[in-house]
Design a protein around this motif. Sequence first.
Motif, PDB file in Angstrom:
ATOM      1  N   MET A   1       0.850  -1.201   0.000  1.00 46.73           N
ATOM      2  CA  MET A   1       0.000   0.000   0.000  1.00 46.73           C
ATOM      3  C   MET A   1       0.885   1.250   0.000  1.00 46.73           C
ATOM      4  O   MET A   1       1.933   1.261   0.618  1.00 46.73           O
ATOM      5  N   ARG A   2       0.387   2.288  -0.675  1.00 48.39           N
ATOM      6  CA  ARG A   2       1.100   3.569  -0.637  1.00 48.39           C
ATOM      7  C   ARG A   2       0.425   4.447   0.410  1.00 48.39           C
ATOM      8  O   ARG A   2      -0.764   4.746   0.318  1.00 48.39           O
ATOM      9  N   ILE A   3       1.196   4.780   1.409  1.00 46.85           N
ATOM     10  CA  ILE A   3       0.609   5.515   2.538  1.00 46.85           C
ATOM     11  C   ILE A   3       1.321   6.864   2.718  1.00 46.85           C
ATOM     12  O   ILE A   3       2.558   6.915   2.736  1.00 46.85           O
TER      13      ILE A   3
ATOM     14  N   LEU B   1       5.097   1.141   9.553  1.00 43.72           N
ATOM     15  CA  LEU B   1       4.465   0.783   8.282  1.00 43.72           C
ATOM     16  C   LEU B   1       5.460   0.139   7.307  1.00 43.72           C
ATOM     17  O   LEU B   1       5.115  -0.806   6.599  1.00 43.72           O
TER      18      LEU B   1
ATOM     19  N   HIS C   1       4.811  -1.591   3.526  1.00 47.17           N
ATOM     20  CA  HIS C   1       4.098  -0.507   2.848  1.00 47.17           C
ATOM     21  C   HIS C   1       5.085   0.533   2.326  1.00 47.17           C
ATOM     22  O   HIS C   1       6.190   0.677   2.849  1.00 47.17           O
ATOM     23  N   THR C   2       4.642   1.273   1.299  1.00 48.85           N
ATOM     24  CA  THR C   2       5.447   2.386   0.816  1.00 48.85           C
ATOM     25  C   THR C   2       4.975   3.625   1.569  1.00 48.85           C
ATOM     26  O   THR C   2       3.787   3.970   1.526  1.00 48.85           O
TER      27      THR C   2
END
Lengths: 122, 379
Positions: free
Chosen positions: A1-3, A20, A25-26
């Motif tokens: 996921m891009r967060i 994260l 996650h990114t």
Amino acid sequence: MRILVVDDEPIVLTCCQRILEDQGHTVHLVGSADEAITVMEDEPFEILLVDIKMPIRDGIDLVREIKEKWPQTSVVVMTGYATPGTIRKSRSVKADRFISKPFTPDELLEILQTIISKGGRR
Amino acid sequence: MKTAVLDEGRKWTDRAFVVNDWYLTAYEPIEDIRGKRVGILYVGVLEEKYGDIRRNAFTIFIALTILGMGLSVGLGLFLASRIMRPVYQLIEASKQVSAGNLNPAIDLRQAPKSEIGIFEKTFQEMLESVRERYRRQKVESENQLLQSEKQASIGRLAAGVAHEINNPLTGVLTFTHLLLRRKDLPEDVRKDLETIAQATDRVRKIIKGLLDFSRQTALHPEPLNLHNLVRSTFALVENQALVKGILLKFEPGENIPPVKADSSQIQSVLLNILLNALDATDPGGSVTLTSRRQSSPEKAGQQGVDLAVSDTGCGIPPENITKLFDPFFSTKEVGQGTGLGLSVSYGIVEHHGGTIRVRSEVGKGSTITIWLPIEGRKG
């Protein structure tokens, strides 16, 4: 996921990044609402973590704009304390979830998990 | 006349006009030795002289009557002033008192032994007890106000401080927990980290307490059966009481209506007060919770319920009673209590529109009474 994480407190940004990224996650970190908009315009993120209390432009205002421009982005509001007022305001701008500071890694991941599992229905 | 006197032998009196004046006359028969009537004895007095006497007597009579009337009116007025004036004053004083003036501007001083004097003395005593009650209520409401103001300003401060502390605390919590996830930690380092995690969690709870105290937590009021709540709260502390050898009693009142309140918040208040009571009581003592219907101690006519927790514990010294609800005020040993419990309880009860009262006697025990309005918070 891009967060994307938006908070004026460097320590909170670092915490979110560590928690994260450990999960694969990114993560991108910004220190203000305006920076967040710039970054989003470049390439929208799937999940936004936003602090409410920020100087110049607060989190509520940012969430309103994000939800108007990128309605598919899920938003988690981080609050020092969830008062009835902040909860009401966050709901009115369509924030998806809340998390109270301070939080443990597990608490943050649990909240994210509910968003990710809900994501398919969005 | 002649027939009456001479023939019938009767006496005769009459008025008669003789020559040129009226006379009062009297006639009587004259008898000889043998009893035969031989003549008439006549006596006449000029009527005018007699009239004078009669007029004089009438004048004196009228004068005496007028004098008597005057005297009785005077006496009446005198008595009225002695009896009725104080009565009117008392009536006036009662009017002033009922209008809210507890120091009526009247002179209430009579002979102490007269009935009116006793009446006045009783009235004065009644007035004094009303004044005393008023003074007490005033002090209580001033204290209440002071407490509310203190609560509000400390609340604002606490909320501000807590917000600031929460950010660095997030850092401490995050990195402690991330480190604890590592599998390659030496055992002693892991233990140290666990201590940090526990201590941080305690800080988190204190801050949560502070923020609760600043009354920013949302209420979820619903009709609440207080007796059920008391029983479920008792279940949580029964073991503790048993272990300590303290008798835990519940004396439910009759006709206790449901009150509109947040059950989890009110339960935390009850729990806090019960635990404090158990802490303050020595083995062999008792902690009793009673309930009863009670109108508001402050707002007339507002109906509610009293929940009173009485213990036979050590009591609270008078100098500590005013500090009881201050945040961080604690007489417990360091680490045994944060000193937030009662102040949070105070905030919760006040948020519900209720009150907390304390009565305590050193060495004999304390009673903490929570009053909650049936209708919940108004306005």
